[in-house]
Design a protein around this motif. Structure first.
Motif, PDB file in Angstrom:
ATOM      1  N   SER A 199       0.803  -1.230   0.000  1.00 51.86           N
ATOM      2  CA  SER A 199       0.000   0.000   0.000  1.00 51.86           C
ATOM      3  C   SER A 199       0.834   1.277   0.000  1.00 51.86           C
ATOM      4  O   SER A 199       0.607   2.173  -0.826  1.00 51.86           O
ATOM      5  N   THR A 200       1.780   1.396   0.923  1.00 52.36           N
ATOM      6  CA  THR A 200       2.583   2.622   0.997  1.00 52.36           C
ATOM      7  C   THR A 200       3.405   2.852  -0.271  1.00 52.36           C
ATOM      8  O   THR A 200       3.441   3.984  -0.781  1.00 52.36           O
ATOM      9  N   PRO A 201       4.082   1.831  -0.831  1.00 54.65           N
ATOM     10  CA  PRO A 201       4.796   2.049  -2.094  1.00 54.65           C
ATOM     11  C   PRO A 201       3.881   2.483  -3.244  1.00 54.65           C
ATOM     12  O   PRO A 201       4.265   3.336  -4.051  1.00 54.65           O
ATOM     13  N   ILE A 202       2.671   1.907  -3.313  1.00 55.48           N
ATOM     14  CA  ILE A 202       1.739   2.310  -4.368  1.00 55.48           C
ATOM     15  C   ILE A 202       1.352   3.771  -4.201  1.00 55.48           C
ATOM     16  O   ILE A 202       1.338   4.544  -5.165  1.00 55.48           O
ATOM     17  N   ALA A 203       1.036   4.168  -2.963  1.00 58.82           N
ATOM     18  CA  ALA A 203       0.667   5.565  -2.697  1.00 58.82           C
ATOM     19  C   ALA A 203       1.802   6.518  -3.063  1.00 58.82           C
ATOM     20  O   ALA A 203       1.574   7.575  -3.672  1.00 58.82           O
ATOM     21  N   ASN A 204       3.026   6.141  -2.715  1.00 62.00           N
ATOM     22  CA  ASN A 204       4.180   7.008  -3.018  1.00 62.00           C
ATOM     23  C   ASN A 204       4.413   7.134  -4.518  1.00 62.00           C
ATOM     24  O   ASN A 204       4.711   8.220  -5.031  1.00 62.00           O
ATOM     25  N   LYS A 205       4.288   6.020  -5.241  1.00 67.85           N
ATOM     26  CA  LYS A 205       4.479   6.070  -6.701  1.00 67.85           C
ATOM     27  C   LYS A 205       3.410   6.943  -7.349  1.00 67.85           C
ATOM     28  O   LYS A 205       3.697   7.729  -8.265  1.00 67.85           O
ATOM     29  N   LEU A 206       2.171   6.835  -6.873  1.00 65.35           N
ATOM     30  CA  LEU A 206       1.094   7.656  -7.418  1.00 65.35           C
ATOM     31  C   LEU A 206       1.311   9.136  -7.112  1.00 65.35           C
ATOM     32  O   LEU A 206       0.971  10.004  -7.928  1.00 65.35           O
ATOM     33  N   LYS A 207       1.880   9.441  -5.954  1.00 63.31           N
ATOM     34  CA  LYS A 207       2.179  10.841  -5.605  1.00 63.31           C
ATOM     35  C   LYS A 207       3.217  11.428  -6.562  1.00 63.31           C
ATOM     36  O   LYS A 207       3.097  12.570  -7.015  1.00 63.31           O
ATOM     37  N   ILE A 208       4.246  10.645  -6.864  1.00 56.85           N
ATOM     38  CA  ILE A 208       5.294  11.115  -7.776  1.00 56.85           C
ATOM     39  C   ILE A 208       4.715  11.355  -9.163  1.00 56.85           C
ATOM     40  O   ILE A 208       4.984  12.387  -9.802  1.00 56.85           O
ATOM     41  N   ARG A 209       3.902  10.412  -9.642  1.00 62.22           N
ATOM     42  CA  ARG A 209       3.288  10.559 -10.958  1.00 62.22           C
ATOM     43  C   ARG A 209       2.388  11.800 -10.989  1.00 62.22           C
ATOM     44  O   ARG A 209       2.367  12.547 -11.972  1.00 62.22           O
ATOM     45  N   SER A 210       1.647  12.017  -9.913  1.00 62.41           N
ATOM     46  CA  SER A 210       0.746  13.162  -9.841  1.00 62.41           C
ATOM     47  C   SER A 210       1.515  14.476  -9.875  1.00 62.41           C
ATOM     48  O   SER A 210       1.139  15.405 -10.595  1.00 62.41           O
ATOM     49  N   SER A 211       2.594  14.560  -9.099  1.00 64.22           N
ATOM     50  CA  SER A 211       3.384  15.802  -9.058  1.00 64.22           C
ATOM     51  C   SER A 211       3.994  16.107 -10.424  1.00 64.22           C
ATOM     52  O   SER A 211       4.077  17.267 -10.838  1.00 64.22           O
ATOM     53  N   GLU A 212       4.416  15.062 -11.159  1.00 60.78           N
ATOM     54  CA  GLU A 212       4.979  15.257 -12.494  1.00 60.78           C
ATOM     55  C   GLU A 212       3.913  15.779 -13.461  1.00 60.78           C
ATOM     56  O   GLU A 212       4.183  16.678 -14.264  1.00 60.78           O
ATOM     57  N   GLU A 213       2.708  15.217 -13.374  1.00 57.74           N
ATOM     58  CA  GLU A 213       1.624  15.655 -14.264  1.00 57.74           C
ATOM     59  C   GLU A 213       1.191  17.082 -13.945  1.00 57.74           C
ATOM     60  O   GLU A 213       0.935  17.878 -14.859  1.00 57.74           O
TER      61      GLU A 213
END
Length: 264
Positions: A199-213
């Motif tokens: 769960s935590t790794p998925i949330a972190n990866k999604l945060k990075i993708r969101s910040s890039e977008e």
């Protein structure tokens, strides 16, 4: 496919299984009731926390961490500079034709707003409002996985308590205490793995993708408004480069130098 996600999951599984087999039996770490309590209980609680449609959509978002999403800010800056050159030579109305070939709907929408003669402040408000809602949807999905990460260990502890109660009920049989304690602790193990490995790794990866977008769309907004204001393409380029890290900025500069040499 996102290589880092795949490598991370494979390495994690290999390390955990290898360490278990080096110190004991793999079968000790599989217990169906513990899986039902920890995994089932966690997602039951999350289902209570979220409406069904948002629960299902957030659950599907796990597949996004396995997909490669390229947010080439340097390429977008170059497209905006090209648009600025067209607008400078042929006028803003000439951008309508260029907008039809744009794959990015956000950029296309911004160009059409400019071509329609929309007030610059209104253009900014429309695009920033859309960006805010995009960011809000991203945070909602990230919050889903953060909720899973927070509830997993708690349900693991609930499973441990259930196991301990069952163990205490069998104290008249000393030979059953050890195995019962092992089963009780397995639920805590499941909860920790669910939280820290999934769960935590998925949330972190999604945060990075969101910040890039979000960064990419902020570059688009600033670039489009600069075009509408009639600023020099060179000034627009330098302004947009301020959004980039030094490494990406150098990459864009090298690309510009290469194109200049090719033009000569």
């Amino acid at each position: 496919m996102d290589i880092s996600t795949i490598i991370g999951f494979i390495c994690g599984i290999v390390f955990v299984i290898t360490s278990i087999m080096m110190g004991g039996r793999l079968g000790l770490f599989f217990d169906l009731p513990s899986v039902m309590i920890t995994i089932g209980g966690t997602f039951a609680s999350v289902l209570i926390s979220y409406p069904l449609n948002k629960f299902l959509n957030s659950l599907k978002s796990a597949r996004l961490v396995f997909k490669t999403q390229e947010f080439d800010t340097g390429n977008i800056i170059q497209k905006i500079i090209d648009l600025a050159n067209i607008a400078r030579k042929e006028g803003l109305l000439a951008l309508e034709e260029a907008a039809q070939s744009m794959e990015d709907k956000f950029l296309q929408k911004g160009i059409l707003l400019i071509v329609d003669g929309t007030d610059p402040e209104l253009v900014r408000n429309i695009l920033e409002t859309e960006l805010a809602f995009v960011e809000g949807r991203h945070k909602e999905v990230q919050g889903f996985w953060e909720t899973v990460a927070s509830l997993g260990p708690a349900w693991g502890m609930i499973g441990t308590l259930i196991g301990l109660i069952n163990m205490l009920d069998q104290l008249n049989d000393p030979s059953s205490i050890g195995p019962s304690m092992a089963v009780a602790l397995v639920t805590t193990f499941y909860g920790s793995v669910l939280a820290n490995f999934i769960s935590t790794p998925i949330a972190n990866k999604l945060k990075i993708r969101s910040s890039e977008e979000v960064l990419l769309k902020e570059v688009m907004i600033e670039g489009l408004l600069s075009i509408q204001a009639g600023e020099n393409p060179r000034i627009i380029e330098e302004k947009l480069k301020a959004f980039l890290s030094p490494t990406l900025r150098d990459t864009v500069n090298e690309k510009d130098e290469g194109e200049a040499k090719a033009g000569e």
